[in-house]
Each structure stands twice: as structure tokens, then as C-alpha cells.
Design an enzyme around this catalytic site. Structure first.
Site, PDB file in Angstrom:
ATOM      1  N   ASP A  13       0.818  -1.220   0.000  1.00  0.00           N
ATOM      2  CA  ASP A  13       0.000   0.000   0.000  1.00  0.00           C
ATOM      3  C   ASP A  13       0.850   1.268   0.000  1.00  0.00           C
ATOM      4  O   ASP A  13       0.437   2.299   0.531  1.00  0.00           O
ATOM      5  CB  ASP A  13      -0.961   0.023   1.214  1.00  0.00           C
ATOM      6  CG  ASP A  13      -1.748  -1.265   1.324  1.00  0.00           C
ATOM      7  OD1 ASP A  13      -2.240  -1.724   0.278  1.00  0.00           O
ATOM      8  OD2 ASP A  13      -1.856  -1.815   2.432  1.00  0.00           O
ATOM      9  N   LYS A  16       2.262   2.202  -5.225  1.00  0.00           N
ATOM     10  CA  LYS A  16       2.949   1.742  -6.447  1.00  0.00           C
ATOM     11  C   LYS A  16       2.117   2.023  -7.704  1.00  0.00           C
ATOM     12  O   LYS A  16       2.653   2.429  -8.731  1.00  0.00           O
ATOM     13  CB  LYS A  16       3.238   0.231  -6.350  1.00  0.00           C
ATOM     14  CG  LYS A  16       4.223  -0.112  -5.242  1.00  0.00           C
ATOM     15  CD  LYS A  16       4.367  -1.601  -5.063  1.00  0.00           C
ATOM     16  CE  LYS A  16       3.152  -2.278  -4.484  1.00  0.00           C
ATOM     17  NZ  LYS A  16       2.845  -1.967  -3.086  1.00  0.00           N
ATOM     18  N   ASN A  38      -4.774 -10.042  -4.343  1.00  0.00           N
ATOM     19  CA  ASN A  38      -4.608  -9.506  -2.979  1.00  0.00           C
ATOM     20  C   ASN A  38      -4.149  -8.050  -3.064  1.00  0.00           C
ATOM     21  O   ASN A  38      -4.306  -7.286  -2.120  1.00  0.00           O
ATOM     22  CB  ASN A  38      -3.626 -10.359  -2.155  1.00  0.00           C
ATOM     23  CG  ASN A  38      -2.324 -10.680  -2.883  1.00  0.00           C
ATOM     24  OD1 ASN A  38      -2.191 -10.435  -4.079  1.00  0.00           O
ATOM     25  ND2 ASN A  38      -1.370 -11.239  -2.170  1.00  0.00           N
ATOM     26  N   GLY A  40      -4.097  -4.113  -4.427  1.00  0.00           N
ATOM     27  CA  GLY A  40      -5.078  -3.105  -4.848  1.00  0.00           C
ATOM     28  C   GLY A  40      -4.309  -1.858  -5.217  1.00  0.00           C
ATOM     29  O   GLY A  40      -3.878  -1.112  -4.343  1.00  0.00           O
ATOM     30  N   HIS A  41      -4.058  -1.676  -6.505  1.00  0.00           N
ATOM     31  CA  HIS A  41      -3.271  -0.524  -6.945  1.00  0.00           C
ATOM     32  C   HIS A  41      -4.212   0.602  -7.368  1.00  0.00           C
ATOM     33  O   HIS A  41      -4.964   0.458  -8.329  1.00  0.00           O
ATOM     34  CB  HIS A  41      -2.316  -0.930  -8.071  1.00  0.00           C
ATOM     35  CG  HIS A  41      -1.238  -1.864  -7.595  1.00  0.00           C
ATOM     36  ND1 HIS A  41      -0.291  -2.412  -8.409  1.00  0.00           N
ATOM     37  CD2 HIS A  41      -0.955  -2.318  -6.343  1.00  0.00           C
ATOM     38  CE1 HIS A  41       0.525  -3.172  -7.679  1.00  0.00           C
ATOM     39  NE2 HIS A  41       0.129  -3.130  -6.438  1.00  0.00           N
ATOM     40  N   GLN A 222       2.371  -5.800  -3.285  1.00  0.00           N
ATOM     41  CA  GLN A 222       2.664  -5.890  -1.846  1.00  0.00           C
ATOM     42  C   GLN A 222       3.979  -5.144  -1.551  1.00  0.00           C
ATOM     43  O   GLN A 222       4.321  -4.244  -2.288  1.00  0.00           O
ATOM     44  CB  GLN A 222       2.735  -7.354  -1.376  1.00  0.00           C
ATOM     45  CG  GLN A 222       1.386  -8.085  -1.367  1.00  0.00           C
ATOM     46  CD  GLN A 222       1.005  -8.641  -2.717  1.00  0.00           C
ATOM     47  OE1 GLN A 222       1.797  -9.294  -3.373  1.00  0.00           O
ATOM     48  NE2 GLN A 222      -0.213  -8.386  -3.142  1.00  0.00           N
TER      49      GLN A 222
HETATM   50  P1  IMP Z   1      -2.492 -12.821   1.388  1.00  0.00           P
HETATM   51  O1  IMP Z   1      -1.370 -12.575   0.471  1.00  0.00           O
HETATM   52  O2  IMP Z   1      -3.809 -12.332   0.866  1.00  0.00           O
HETATM   53  O3  IMP Z   1      -2.581 -14.235   1.866  1.00  0.00           O
HETATM   54  O4  IMP Z   1      -2.241 -11.955   2.722  1.00  0.00           O
HETATM   55  C1  IMP Z   1      -1.095 -12.157   3.548  1.00  0.00           C
HETATM   56  C2  IMP Z   1      -0.760 -10.874   4.287  1.00  0.00           C
HETATM   57  O5  IMP Z   1      -0.308  -9.906   3.352  1.00  0.00           O
HETATM   58  C3  IMP Z   1      -1.921 -10.229   5.009  1.00  0.00           C
HETATM   59  O6  IMP Z   1      -1.443  -9.582   6.170  1.00  0.00           O
HETATM   60  C4  IMP Z   1      -2.437  -9.204   4.037  1.00  0.00           C
HETATM   61  O7  IMP Z   1      -3.106  -8.149   4.669  1.00  0.00           O
HETATM   62  C5  IMP Z   1      -1.129  -8.744   3.415  1.00  0.00           C
HETATM   63  N1  IMP Z   1      -1.301  -8.275   2.040  1.00  0.00           N
HETATM   64  C6  IMP Z   1      -1.481  -9.020   0.939  1.00  0.00           C
HETATM   65  N2  IMP Z   1      -1.565  -8.238  -0.145  1.00  0.00           N
HETATM   66  C7  IMP Z   1      -1.423  -6.983   0.274  1.00  0.00           C
HETATM   67  C8  IMP Z   1      -1.377  -5.723  -0.395  1.00  0.00           C
HETATM   68  O8  IMP Z   1      -1.470  -5.622  -1.632  1.00  0.00           O
HETATM   69  N3  IMP Z   1      -1.209  -4.631   0.398  1.00  0.00           N
HETATM   70  C9  IMP Z   1      -1.048  -4.726   1.745  1.00  0.00           C
HETATM   71  N4  IMP Z   1      -1.062  -5.877   2.404  1.00  0.00           N
HETATM   72  C10 IMP Z   1      -1.246  -7.002   1.680  1.00  0.00           C
END
Ligand code: IMP
Length: 421
Positions: A13, A16, A38, A40-41, A222
Site C-alpha cells: 500500500d 505503487k 490480494n 489493490g493498486h 505488496q
Molecule cells: P495474502 O497474500 O492475501 O494471503 O495476505 C497475507 C498478508 O499480506 C496479510 O497480512 C495481508 O493483509 C497482506 N497483504 C497481501 N496483499 C497486500 C497488499 O497488496 N497490500 C497490503 N497488504 C497485503
């Protein structure tokens, strides 16, 4: 072939999406290399806001190729919704979006497995976005995965059924009470797969080898502290979010990497569980959350907020070999009477300047340096030279400590609110 990398240096977050969008005019190809929906850009331009989850953030620029690389995991349902969401922008997806045949698909049962696994962990849950990311990468490394290229096989549904049935058995293992309508989820999945097939599937590494004369920007998702190896394990995502992930996620060699752009917020946020040494539980944290609108772009969950952690940031710069830094959401700190930066940790009574294996709250306390705040509204400022004196001092301090220049300061969500040095 020369590739510039763009990576998040914190827990995701960082902004990017905005920076990729701002930089796209300088490139021919934007290639996403890991993660999945996962992410969100968020992009803001012409008073409109878009959130992309799988599609690379260069998609709004004409005559650019956007490639979803082999390291990405794709949920066809979410990807189709994304395409639908941007349809008013008159983007010719069939001409500008390519998908690697080696990217893996997220099946409906991957999402259910994700939910079952999290539920079974109770208070130790990761805080996953529940998009099926972990189970899909597990199938990939377990050599059971379902790749996009498989969809070109007439009998692809046989493989789908085999994997789905295996997942159904695995879901039982978790012994949790989950309500789901698989039939409905599958209907949506099959419809979306039909849509997905309208996009070109390519041998993406070959496509990039042949793009010899093209300028390529590799877009990460991420952040470095969520990296499966170097992040705050097990509270991480399931891919390599760091520079090495760009090589494996696109098939580019290390010596083709040119610049490594590291993106960070002027403070720190984290969504989901796990250690966060500089987390704030006071009015400063509340203000960051409110002014910065710190809610997850994918899940809407409130993000935890805290001061900038230079120890963690330095670690991320080293792991990635960052050559240029970009500081985001600097405007959010305007009006703070003071700004703190964590320069060291007190680790079990010893002052250290590195990220230890054990980041638990009981053994690690941040050591802060205090800076004077600034009150000017940065969104009105149009050049680096006109930044407030106290902010300049803050920037200079960060550059000296990190030994990397800060070349962009972002002062608002809009494309235009970007100051270049
Ligand atoms: P997962 O990748 O969805 O399994 O999440 C694993 C961890 O990474 C969790 O704490 C999520 O909140 C965090 N996470 C995954 N994708 C993002 C992202 O794009 N931004 C921020 N945190 C993320």
C-alpha cells in the site's frame, strides 16, 4: 533488454499504482511479476479513481503493452470484473493486455481453502485477504498447479475437476464451519474463463527477450516486508515481493535490471496481523489513518498506522538494491507538530540497527529521532524546491541514512500531485 523495477519497501500500500501510472509514458511495456488480486493498486486522474488488482497499472496509457507475468496468480473472476470496471476508458484490452501461459490460476476452491486455513488458525491468523493466494502458490510449488496455458487444452476441465476434488478433501481436513455454494462459484468461474480466453496468452519470457529495443518497467505488488523469505514470516504473503521476484516472475536475468525504484510512505502502515514495531495507538496514529484514508483498497479493512521505520526501510533498500527512492503520501504528515522516525531498535536491552529474526513486541522497542513538523498544505506546492524547510530537513536526513536519493515526493493521490527532483 533493460528493465527497471518498481517495488514497495514496506508492508504494501505504498502507492505503487500511482507511480507506475505516472512513469508509464517513459516505457513501452509494463509487466506485473508476482502476487495476485490480494493487491489493490489505486490510480487517480481526471477526477476518477480506479483500483487495479491484477492488471498492470500502465493500462490507461495508449500504445503500451501490459503483461501479466508468470509469477502472478490470476483469479479469472476478479480479472474480468477489473476489465469491466475500466471499460469506460475505451481501452482495447485485446491489443494492450497479455497474459503469461505460465501464470497460475486461482480456482474457487483455492479461495475456500484460504478461508478454511485462516479460520483454523484462530487468533494466530495471518490476516490474509482471502483471495486464495497462499493455496494457489502452494499448488504451484507442490507441482499441482493449474496454469493459464492449460486452458488451451480441450480437456482442461478434467484437470480442473481433479484439482477441485483434491481441494474438497483438503477443506474437510480443517474441520471448520464454512458456508459456500461451490456450484455458484464454479458457474461464475467458467464464465470468466471464457472471457479470459479472449486475451492473448503468451510465452512471456520469450516475448520479453524479443522486446530488445523496448523499455520495460516491472511492477511489483505488496511490499518487501511481506516477502515470503525476507518479510515478517509467517505474517507475509506467499511470493517474493523483492527484486529477485522480478527475475523469477518474468524470466529476466539479474544483469538486465537497470534502475530499482523503491517506493515508501512518509510514515508506515500495515494491514493484517504481524509485528509492527512503530505502530501507534494514539492521536498521531488516528490522524494518519483519517487524513491518509488508510483503508485496504482490496478488503476495505482499516490499516494500522505508525511512524517511519528506518531500520526496516534500510533493510528493504539492501535486499532490493534500491537505486532511487520515491516518498509517498507526504501531504498526510502536514499539520503534525512533530514527526518521529525510528532509527534503531532496543533489542533485549541492546541498541541495534538491523532487523533481527525475532520482531516480537516484548523483545523489541523502537528508538526514535524527533523532527519538527510542517503545516503547509503540500498539495498546493508545485516543485521540489518549494517544499517546506522542515520537510526538506526530514528528506535530507532520510537520504543520508539510506544512502539513496529521493527522486519523487508525492503530495496527493492525483497523477498531477507528484514532485520530481
Ligand atoms: P495474502 O497474500 O492475501 O494471503 O495476505 C497475507 C498478508 O499480506 C496479510 O497480512 C495481508 O493483509 C497482506 N497483504 C497481501 N496483499 C497486500 C497488499 O497488496 N497490500 C497490503 N497488504 C497485503
Amino acid at each position: 533488454m533493460k528493465v527497471d523495477l518498481l517495488l514497495g519497501l514496506q508492508w504494501g500500500d505504498e502507492g505503487k499504482g500511482k507511480i507506475v501510472d505516472v512513469l508509464t509514458s517513459k516505457y513501452d511495456i509494463i509487466a506485473r511479476f508476482q502476487g495476485g488480486p490480494n493487491a489493490g493498486h489505486t490510480l487517480v486522474f481526471n477526477n476518477k479513481k480506479y483500483v487495479l488488482h491484477t492488471i498492470p497499472s500502465g493500462i490507461f496509457h495508449k500504445n503500451k503493452i501490459n503483461l501479466i507475468g508468470n509469477g502472478v496468480v490470476i483469479d479469472p473472476v476478479i480479472l474480468c470484473k477489473e476489465i469491466l470496471n475500466i471499460k469506460n476508458e475505451n481501452i482495447k484490452i485485446s491489443e494492450t493486455l497479455l497474459i503469461s501461459k505460465k501464470a497460475h490460476l486461482i480456482l474457487p476452491t483455492h479461495r475456500i481453502l484460504d478461508a478454511a486455513s485462516e479460520m483454523s488458525k484462530g487468533k494466530n491468523k495471518i490476516g490474509s485477504t482471502l483471495k486464495g493466494i497462499g493455496p494457489t502458490y502452494m499448488d504451484k510449488t507442490g507441482r499441482n498447479g493449474f496454469r493459464v496455458g492449460e486452458l488451451e487444452n480441450k480437456k482442461w476441465k478434467d484437470k480442473y475437476v481433479e484439482l477441485r476434488d483434491k481441494h474438497i478433501e483438503l477443506i474437510k481436513f480443517f474441520k471448520v464451519n464454512l458456508n459456500f455454494n461451490l456450484k455458484k462459484l464454479e458457474e461464475e468461474f467458467f464464465q470468466s474463463v471464457d472471457e479470459l480466453k479472449k486475451i492473448d496468452f503468451v510465452d512471456s519470457e520469450n516475448f520479453l527477450f524479443e522486446a530488445n529495443d523496448k523499455k520495460i518497467l516491472a511492477e511489483g505488488a505488496q511490499g518487501s516486508l511481506l516477502d515470503i523469505d525476507f518479510g515478517t514470516y509467517p505474517y507475509v504473503t506467499s511470493s517474493n515481493t523483492t527484486a529477485a521476484g522480478a527475475c523469477t516472475g518474468l524470466g529476466i536475468s539479474p544483469n538486465s535490471v537497470n534502475q530499482v525504484f523503491g517506493i515508501f510512505k512518509a510514515y508506515t502502515t500495515r494491514v493484517g496481523s504481524g509485528p509492527f514495531p512503530t505502530e501507534l495507538f494514539d492521536s498521531y496514529g488516528e490522524r494518519m489513518s483519517k487524513v491518509g484514508n488508510e483503508f485496504g483498497a482490496t478488503t476495505g479493512r482499516p490499516r494500522r498506522c505508525g511512524w517511519l521505520d528506518l531500520v526496516a526501510l534500510k533493510y528493504a533498500c539492501r535486499v532490493n538494491g534500491v537505486s532511487k527512492l520515491m516518498m509517498m503520501k507526504t501531504d498526510v504528515l502536514s499539520g503534525f507538530d512533530k514527526v518521529l522516525v525510528c532509527t534503531n531498535y532496543n533489542y533485549k536491552g541492546k541498541i541495534i540497527d538491523y532487523l533481527p529474526y525475532d520482531l516480537s513486541e516484548s523483545s523489541l522497542k523502537p528508538v526514535y529521532k524527533e523532527f519538527k513538523g510542517w503545516s503547509e498544505d503540500l498539495r498546493q506546492i508545485d516543485s521540489f524546491e518549494n517544499l517546506p524547510k522542515n520537510l526538506n530537513y526530514y528528506i535530507k536526513f532520510l537520504e543520508k541514512e539510506l544512502e539513496v536519493p529521493i527522486v519523487i515526493v508525492s503530495v496527493g493521490p492525483d497523477r498531477k500531485e507528484t514532485l520530481f527532483r
